[in-house]
Design an enzyme around this catalytic site. Sequence first.
Site, mmCIF file in Angstrom:
data_model
loop_
_atom_site.group_PDB
_atom_site.id
_atom_site.type_symbol
_atom_site.label_atom_id
_atom_site.label_comp_id
_atom_site.label_asym_id
_atom_site.label_seq_id
_atom_site.Cartn_x
_atom_site.Cartn_y
_atom_site.Cartn_z
ATOM 1 N N THR A 96 1.256 -1.625 0.388
ATOM 2 C CA THR A 96 -0.024 -0.171 -0.071
ATOM 3 C C THR A 96 1.251 1.027 -0.255
ATOM 4 O O THR A 96 1.716 1.724 0.524
ATOM 5 C CB THR A 96 -1.070 0.324 1.069
ATOM 6 O OG1 THR A 96 -1.808 -1.521 0.939
ATOM 7 C CG2 THR A 96 -1.639 1.577 1.174
ATOM 8 N N LYS A 171 -7.160 1.567 -2.669
ATOM 9 C CA LYS A 171 -7.126 1.368 -1.236
ATOM 10 C C LYS A 171 -7.700 2.551 -0.823
ATOM 11 O O LYS A 171 -8.122 2.549 0.305
ATOM 12 C CB LYS A 171 -5.909 0.731 -1.758
ATOM 13 C CG LYS A 171 -5.203 0.594 -0.257
ATOM 14 C CD LYS A 171 -5.789 -0.830 0.383
ATOM 15 C CE LYS A 171 -5.235 -1.379 2.101
ATOM 16 N NZ LYS A 171 -5.541 -2.243 2.792
HETATM 17 P P1 NAD Z 1 5.687 -6.428 7.322
HETATM 18 O O1 NAD Z 1 6.437 -4.796 8.182
HETATM 19 O O2 NAD Z 1 5.408 -7.382 8.128
HETATM 20 O O3 NAD Z 1 6.684 -7.014 5.882
HETATM 21 C C1 NAD Z 1 7.645 -6.043 5.449
HETATM 22 C C2 NAD Z 1 8.550 -6.761 4.645
HETATM 23 O O4 NAD Z 1 9.413 -6.561 3.740
HETATM 24 C C3 NAD Z 1 9.789 -6.942 6.035
HETATM 25 O O5 NAD Z 1 9.960 -7.886 6.484
HETATM 26 C C4 NAD Z 1 11.041 -5.898 5.439
HETATM 27 O O6 NAD Z 1 11.971 -6.918 6.407
HETATM 28 C C5 NAD Z 1 10.877 -6.237 3.917
HETATM 29 N N1 NAD Z 1 11.569 -5.467 2.899
HETATM 30 C C6 NAD Z 1 11.512 -3.981 3.985
HETATM 31 N N2 NAD Z 1 12.544 -3.133 3.218
HETATM 32 C C7 NAD Z 1 13.075 -4.456 2.428
HETATM 33 C C8 NAD Z 1 13.479 -4.582 1.147
HETATM 34 N N3 NAD Z 1 14.701 -3.262 0.626
HETATM 35 N N4 NAD Z 1 14.101 -5.942 0.617
HETATM 36 C C9 NAD Z 1 13.368 -6.820 0.837
HETATM 37 N N5 NAD Z 1 12.331 -6.723 1.825
HETATM 38 C C10 NAD Z 1 12.589 -5.394 2.400
HETATM 39 O O7 NAD Z 1 4.570 -5.624 6.614
HETATM 40 P P2 NAD Z 1 3.577 -6.535 6.057
HETATM 41 O O8 NAD Z 1 1.645 -6.504 7.030
HETATM 42 O O9 NAD Z 1 3.323 -7.566 5.560
HETATM 43 O O10 NAD Z 1 2.753 -5.188 5.074
HETATM 44 C C11 NAD Z 1 2.842 -5.071 3.922
HETATM 45 C C12 NAD Z 1 2.635 -4.210 2.959
HETATM 46 O O11 NAD Z 1 1.332 -4.221 2.756
HETATM 47 C C13 NAD Z 1 2.456 -2.540 3.559
HETATM 48 O O12 NAD Z 1 2.157 -1.586 2.025
HETATM 49 C C14 NAD Z 1 1.011 -2.860 3.918
HETATM 50 O O13 NAD Z 1 0.790 -1.434 4.239
HETATM 51 C C15 NAD Z 1 0.394 -3.583 3.547
HETATM 52 N N6 NAD Z 1 -0.950 -3.850 4.289
HETATM 53 C C16 NAD Z 1 -1.194 -4.533 4.756
HETATM 54 C C17 NAD Z 1 -2.183 -5.779 5.631
HETATM 55 C C18 NAD Z 1 -2.195 -6.006 7.448
HETATM 56 O O14 NAD Z 1 -2.800 -6.834 7.640
HETATM 57 N N7 NAD Z 1 -1.653 -6.074 7.620
HETATM 58 C C19 NAD Z 1 -3.398 -5.360 5.140
HETATM 59 C C20 NAD Z 1 -3.102 -5.125 4.059
HETATM 60 C C21 NAD Z 1 -2.139 -3.913 3.067
#
Ligand code: NAD
Length: 295
Positions: A96, A171
């Site tokens: 997002t 979104k």
């Molecule tokens: P998260 O923090 O659990 O996962 C993100 C991952 O990206 C982490 O494991 C981090 O180490 C990795 N990362 C960051 N920079 C990186 C890079 N340069 N190279 C490789 N890996 C890298 O977050 P999440 O909850 O999985 O959310 C991810 C996305 O989904 C966000 O944009 C969030 O807004 C969206 N989202 C989340 C939810 C939810 O309920 N968690 C729901 C809808 C949308």
Amino acid sequence: MTNIGFIGLGNMGGPMAANLVKAGHNVMGFDLSEDARTAFESLGGTTATSAIEAVQNATIVITMLPAGKHVEAVYCGEGGLIAASKPDTLFLDSSTIDVDTARKVAKIATDSGRMMMDTPVSGGVAAAAAGTLTFMCGGSDEAFAKGKDILDIIGANIIHAGKSGSGQAAKICNNMMLGIQMISVCEAFAMADGLELERQKLFDISSAASGQCWSLTTYCPVPGPIATTPANNDYEPGFAVAMMLKDLRLAADAAESVGVNTAIGQKAKELYEAMSQAGLDGKDFSGYFEFMSQK
Ligand code: NAD
């Protein structure tokens, strides 16, 4: 079997990538976090030593990263995914992020001859694990046709929202409605308490009347009416305040950039900011009911 590169194996990306492995695809995953890589391997996935290695042989690359700055850094520049990928690669960014960054990165990808869609999701970690996410897709008809079969494995609703950036636009519009509606339902229950109207009665009546909305009938913020909601589990998320706040900030910035007055969206952002300042970032956003009741 499709060769898929998957970057960002966190709370959402991990289970999404695991479902693609389960469906028989050849998924090469990468995350900066060793814990995330290990968790993916324990689910049967293969991991690369860098993002570039993960995408080199892929025809489809999916990214699930925290925010726009991460997406731009991972995709762009000489060491980025676009330059490292095959010329016919389709990129699907499910993070997002803001519409402007989504459009900027997609333009760089398409100018290089590759295809890219923004494909943010609705549905949290449980929907990611169950493969029932809703995907909002912004990109060309050709990109949508090429990506849909893969998204069908990890989602229940795959909707083509329009041109590049439209998925992110959908979104933030949706989540602004959600944030506002949740506050309104919390305020209504607090008022019912004060007026000595039973919570269950308000739930029954408004569920069948014009106040009906998802925040009431599926995610009721008071304990009781729906046993499975965070309200019955000390407001453990679910969908955390920090996540809601992120989306409302994106919505506020987007509204400002197009000159639209979203007065109630702004107010909802301020109210969740107050929760965040009170140390409640990690609580479910429906915990606004408890937060406002304690003030
Ligand atoms: P998260 O923090 O659990 O996962 C993100 C991952 O990206 C982490 O494991 C981090 O180490 C990795 N990362 C960051 N920079 C990186 C890079 N340069 N190279 C490789 N890996 C890298 O977050 P999440 O909850 O999985 O959310 C991810 C996305 O989904 C966000 O944009 C969030 O807004 C969206 N989202 C989340 C939810 C939810 O309920 N968690 C729901 C809808 C949308």
